[in-house]
Design a protein around this motif. Sequence first.
Motif, short mmCIF file in Angstrom:
data_model
loop_
_atom_site.label_atom_id
_atom_site.label_comp_id
_atom_site.label_asym_id
_atom_site.label_seq_id
_atom_site.Cartn_x
_atom_site.Cartn_y
_atom_site.Cartn_z
N GLU A 190 0.84 -1.21 0.00
CA GLU A 190 0.00 0.00 0.00
C GLU A 190 0.87 1.26 0.00
O GLU A 190 1.91 1.28 0.66
CB GLU A 190 -0.82 0.07 1.29
CG GLU A 190 -1.71 -1.10 1.57
CD GLU A 190 -2.35 -0.98 2.96
OE1 GLU A 190 -2.10 -0.01 3.69
OE2 GLU A 190 -3.11 -1.89 3.30
N HIS A 192 -0.34 5.25 0.68
CA HIS A 192 -1.52 6.12 0.82
C HIS A 192 -1.25 7.36 1.66
O HIS A 192 -0.30 7.43 2.43
CB HIS A 192 -2.72 5.33 1.35
CG HIS A 192 -2.49 4.55 2.63
ND1 HIS A 192 -2.24 5.16 3.83
CD2 HIS A 192 -2.48 3.20 2.89
CE1 HIS A 192 -2.12 4.23 4.78
NE2 HIS A 192 -2.24 3.04 4.22
N HIS A 196 -0.72 5.90 10.10
CA HIS A 196 -1.15 4.89 11.08
C HIS A 196 -0.26 4.93 12.31
O HIS A 196 0.95 5.14 12.20
CB HIS A 196 -0.98 3.46 10.56
CG HIS A 196 -1.70 3.10 9.32
ND1 HIS A 196 -3.05 3.31 9.13
CD2 HIS A 196 -1.28 2.48 8.19
CE1 HIS A 196 -3.40 2.83 7.95
NE2 HIS A 196 -2.34 2.35 7.35
N GLN A 230 3.86 0.12 2.51
CA GLN A 230 3.66 -0.76 3.66
C GLN A 230 2.97 -2.05 3.28
O GLN A 230 2.02 -2.05 2.49
CB GLN A 230 2.85 -0.04 4.75
CG GLN A 230 1.54 0.50 4.22
CD GLN A 230 0.93 1.56 5.13
OE1 GLN A 230 0.03 1.25 5.90
NE2 GLN A 230 1.42 2.78 5.03
#
Length: 253
Positions: A190, A192, A196, A230
């Motif tokens: 990913e 984005h 997180h 990730q």
Amino acid sequence: MGYPKDLLSSRSIIKRGNFALIPPEGLVKNTVPGFEQCDISILASPRLGAKFVDYVVTMHEGGKNARGFGEAGVETFVYCMEGRVKASADEQSFSLQEGGYLYCPPGVKLYLENEQAEDTRLFLYKQKYQPLEGSSLPWVVSGNVHDLEAVDYDDMANVKLKDLLPADLAFDMNFHILSFEPGGCHPFVETHYQEHGAIMLSGEGVYNLDNEWIPIKKGDYLYMGPYVPQATYAVGREPFAYLYSKDCNRDAT
Ligand code: UGY
Ligand code: MN
């Protein structure tokens, strides 16, 4: 006299604004006003590049925060990893056991009190809430992850996802649990806009962060900044699961 442990190596990796691995053996105790009879360690924070602040808290017998956690305009969240805690959103109280959680919207303070003689271990979060014009404010949410439905993650039967907060535009973030059976993995790497903070709840894996493969296990904490590539593989014998936050429902700023 105490003896040093291993000063020749550390699993900590800090790439400010990009990603960080903070293992439990490197944590120090911080004093955070309001927390009494508690060992509390600050994890990700704006100093690391995060928009939020994460903490791990060990509440000893009599441990509490009677002052109330969360400043004006700030949303808070607590997750019980072990033990039993009385968590209150202003006057509304909940007894949280392992897997229990409470979200407090801005304007509602979070109060905590250990309910047992043994230690209780918590994951704690706060972030400045981003309002949405024309939308109502979010509301108090409490539950236990063991009561939530798990869905296949991106059609992968050996990876399960749980959403802890409602899918409603009033919320500017959500907490999730991703659980990978040994051998399970993300369907793709990913990349984005969202960031997180993630605490590993069980098992072990190998995590690709910015194309660096990093061994990771229960108790470790990860910060993943915006755009950091990730993905993970689970290894070992038990599911590799983590609790993580993700901003949502807002346009890029
Ligand atoms: O929801 C997510 O972005 C999640 N799949 N990210 C992650 O596990 N690193
Ligand atoms: Mn992600």
